[in-house]
Enzyme design. Structure first.
Site, short mmCIF file in Angstrom:
data_model
loop_
_atom_site.label_atom_id
_atom_site.label_comp_id
_atom_site.label_asym_id
_atom_site.label_seq_id
_atom_site.Cartn_x
_atom_site.Cartn_y
_atom_site.Cartn_z
N ARG A 1 0.86 -1.19 0.00
CA ARG A 1 0.00 0.00 0.00
C ARG A 1 0.90 1.24 0.00
NH1 ARG A 1 -3.49 -2.82 -1.47
NH2 ARG A 1 -5.53 -3.22 -0.53
N GLU B 1 -3.14 7.64 -4.76
CA GLU B 1 -3.53 7.10 -6.08
C GLU B 1 -4.80 7.78 -6.58
OE1 GLU B 1 -3.76 2.83 -5.72
OE2 GLU B 1 -1.73 2.73 -4.92
N HIS C 1 -0.80 -0.10 -9.78
CA HIS C 1 -1.47 -0.97 -8.81
C HIS C 1 -1.99 -2.25 -9.48
CE1 HIS C 1 -3.57 -0.82 -4.65
NE2 HIS C 1 -3.39 -2.08 -5.03
C1 GLV Z 1 -4.91 -5.03 -3.95
O1 GLV Z 1 -4.27 -4.09 -3.67
C2 GLV Z 1 -5.42 -5.95 -2.98
O2 GLV Z 1 -5.35 -5.68 -1.77
O3 GLV Z 1 -5.93 -6.98 -3.40
#
Ligand code: GLV
Length: 332
Positions: free
Chosen positions: A237, A266, A284
């Protein structure tokens, strides 16, 4: 038949199954709903299927009179006020296991891409600047045999360690709990504290959840503890790293490069990160394979069905809210 509100259409055939069996309303493929729009749909919906970009706050949960299940299309659930959902006895589903390999693959890909300057080389060659092979051209950093520090040794951290075994990399790791000695031996991994991990590792890869404790875990001071020439990878994250401090550590040391799949704000990315050839960025995409995304959908759909039928699927974050009335799934 349940009333289900889905904030974005999901890939995979399981999604069709959901629509066949329930009354499904899909918000939009083009944009995320605002908080007010989510609340509006939750006036009638019993099940909410959310993305990580949907903030499911206490206010949203309080304003949802019929909500029985929140199903989050991600393994991480920092976008959901889980404690609040628990207070309201609402189970929260997520998508563990099925995205472990895809996420570990991407973390390793970023390690290789940064160390071997893959993106920079590709852009340089395409620009027409390549005039032929030279001994000093596009020199990168060796990966095989280098020390890998893994911050957060859960499913994805372990999967990354398995990949690193093939590259003969000694592994240091931090985790609230130590792995079993047999698994540590198999992975060639040593449990340590963050100070030692940062000081000793050539590559540091983050695999912890975002919590109040891990927000800005990698701050200016911690970046300065890293080895000269180290490479930092983040597929967890964005807010785990202080992005402004990261920019400084790339400009003045000690970092040689970074591979980033997640960002503090983001979809915005710090302009200095975008401008740096020593940084590889991806939008991401940790779980972004066709197979994995379809499996994530299936896991949520199966979880929703299990709860609606009075069972407790394995992918509930807060199973205690179901335990009083229901028995765990036998096949999990
Ligand atoms: C993506 O970031 C997830 O947590 O699956």
């Amino acid at each position: 038949m349940a009333r289900i509100f889905v904030t974005h259409p999901l890939p995979g055939t399981a999604f069709l199954r959901l629509s066949e069996e329930h009354q499904v309303t899909v918000f939009s493929a083009d944009r995320s709903p605002t908080k007010a729009e989510i609340i509006d749909h939750l006036q009638t919906a019993e099940v909410l299927v959310s993305l990580i970009t949907d903030e499911i706050t206490s206010e949203v949960i309080d304003a949802a009179p019929h909500l029985r299940i929140i199903a989050n299309y991600a393994v991480g659930y920092n976008n959901i006020h889980v404690d609040w959902a628990t207070r309201h006895k609402i189970p929260v589903l997520h998508t563990p296991h099925v995205l472990t390999d895809a996420s570990a693959d991407l973390a390793f890909a970023l390690m290789l891409a940064v160390a071997r300057r893959i993106v920079e080389s590709d852009q340089w060659l395409r620009s027409g600047a390549w005039a032929g092979w030279k001994p000093q051209q596009m020199l990168g950093t060796h990966v095989t045999g280098k020390t890998l520090g893994i911050v957060g040794m859960g499913r994805i951290g372990i999967a990354l360690a398995r990949r690193a075994r093939g590259f003969e990399m000694p592994i240091l790791y931090t985790n609230p709990e130590r792995l079993a000695p047999g698994l540590e031996r198999e992975l060639g991994a040593r449990h340590t504290d963050l100070d030692e991990l940062l000081a000793q590792s050539d590559f540091v890869s983050l695999h912890c959840p975002l919590t109040p404790h891990t927000r800005h875990l990698i701050n200016a001071q911690r970046l300065q503890q890293m080895k000269q020439g180290a490479i930092l990878i983040n597929t967890a994250r964005g807010p785990i790293i202080d992005e402004v401090a990261l920019v400084a550590a790339l400009q003045t040391g000690p970092l040689q490069g970074a591979g980033l799949d997640v960002f503090e704000q983001e979809p915005d990315v710090h302009p200095d990160l975008l401008a740096s050839a020593r940084v590889v960025v991806t939008p991401h995409t940790g779980s972004a394979t066709t197979e994995t995304r379809a499996e994530m959908t299936a896991l949520l759909v199966d979880g929703i069905h299990a709860i609606l039928q009075g069972r407790i699927p394995h992918n509930v974050v807060n199973p205690e809210v179901l335990r009083t009335q229901q028995e765990p799934d036998q096949d999990d």
